[in-house]
Design an enzyme around this catalytic site. Structure first.
Site, PDB file in Angstrom:
ATOM      1  CG  LEU A 199      -1.731   1.227   1.544  1.00 33.12           C
ATOM      2  CD1 LEU A 199      -2.979   1.182   0.677  1.00 33.12           C
ATOM      3  CD2 LEU A 199      -2.110   1.279   3.016  1.00 33.12           C
ATOM      4  CB  CYS A 200       2.166   3.760  -1.735  1.00 32.56           C
ATOM      5  SG  CYS A 200       1.561   3.880  -3.432  1.00 32.56           S
ATOM      6  CG  HIS A 201      -0.919   9.410  -1.443  1.00 38.74           C
ATOM      7  ND1 HIS A 201      -0.602  10.624  -1.982  1.00 38.74           N
ATOM      8  CD2 HIS A 201      -2.157   9.562  -0.921  1.00 38.74           C
ATOM      9  CE1 HIS A 201      -1.601  11.469  -1.779  1.00 38.74           C
ATOM     10  NE2 HIS A 201      -2.559  10.847  -1.136  1.00 38.74           N
TER      11      HIS A 201
ATOM     12  CB  ILE B 251      -3.784   5.547   1.972  1.00 37.59           C
ATOM     13  CG1 ILE B 251      -4.489   5.723   3.321  1.00 37.59           C
ATOM     14  CG2 ILE B 251      -3.175   6.859   1.538  1.00 37.59           C
ATOM     15  CD1 ILE B 251      -4.318   4.589   4.249  1.00 37.59           C
TER      16      ILE B 251
END
Length: 113
Positions: free
Chosen positions: A70-72, A99
């Site tokens: 997961l990242c932005h 996210i």
């Protein structure tokens, strides 16, 4: 090819891959980003390791366990997912949209940045 999962299908992916060990949600954002918005989905161990430190901290990850990255927005996590695959990890998924998509699809109370 790296499997792409949406935030609203993460739980199903974790459940389906549990046969390979306790799943990991690997958040590769920077610490300042974690402080702005973070999640702890049920059914996964959360590991927060910034993208740039993954090669140095690779030993902290078990290549046999399922890992959802997961990242932005999904770009950094995709790069990390590809790197992990090249390192022999076999149960890898990228959380498409990151996210930001989590806030839109799963939890609107989570701050967007």
């Amino acid at each position: 090819m790296i499997e792409q999962i949406s935030p609203n299908t993460l739980s199903s992916w974790l459940d389906a891959n549990r046969i390979h060990g306790e799943p990991v949600l690997l958040d590769v954002r920077e610490p300042a980003e974690w402080r702005l918005a973070s999640i702890q989905p049920a059914g996964a161990e959360l590991l927060q390791i910034p993208m740039q430190t993954i090669p140095l901290r690779l030993a902290e990850l078990d290549p046999e366990r399922p890992v959802a990255v997961l990242c932005h927005h999904g770009g950094r996590s995709m790069q990390v997912a590809m790197f992990l695959t090249r390192q022999g990890f076999t149960h890898i998924a990228n959380v498409a949209g990151g996210i930001d998509a989590w806030s839109l699809q799963v939890d609107p109370s989570l701050p967007r940045y």
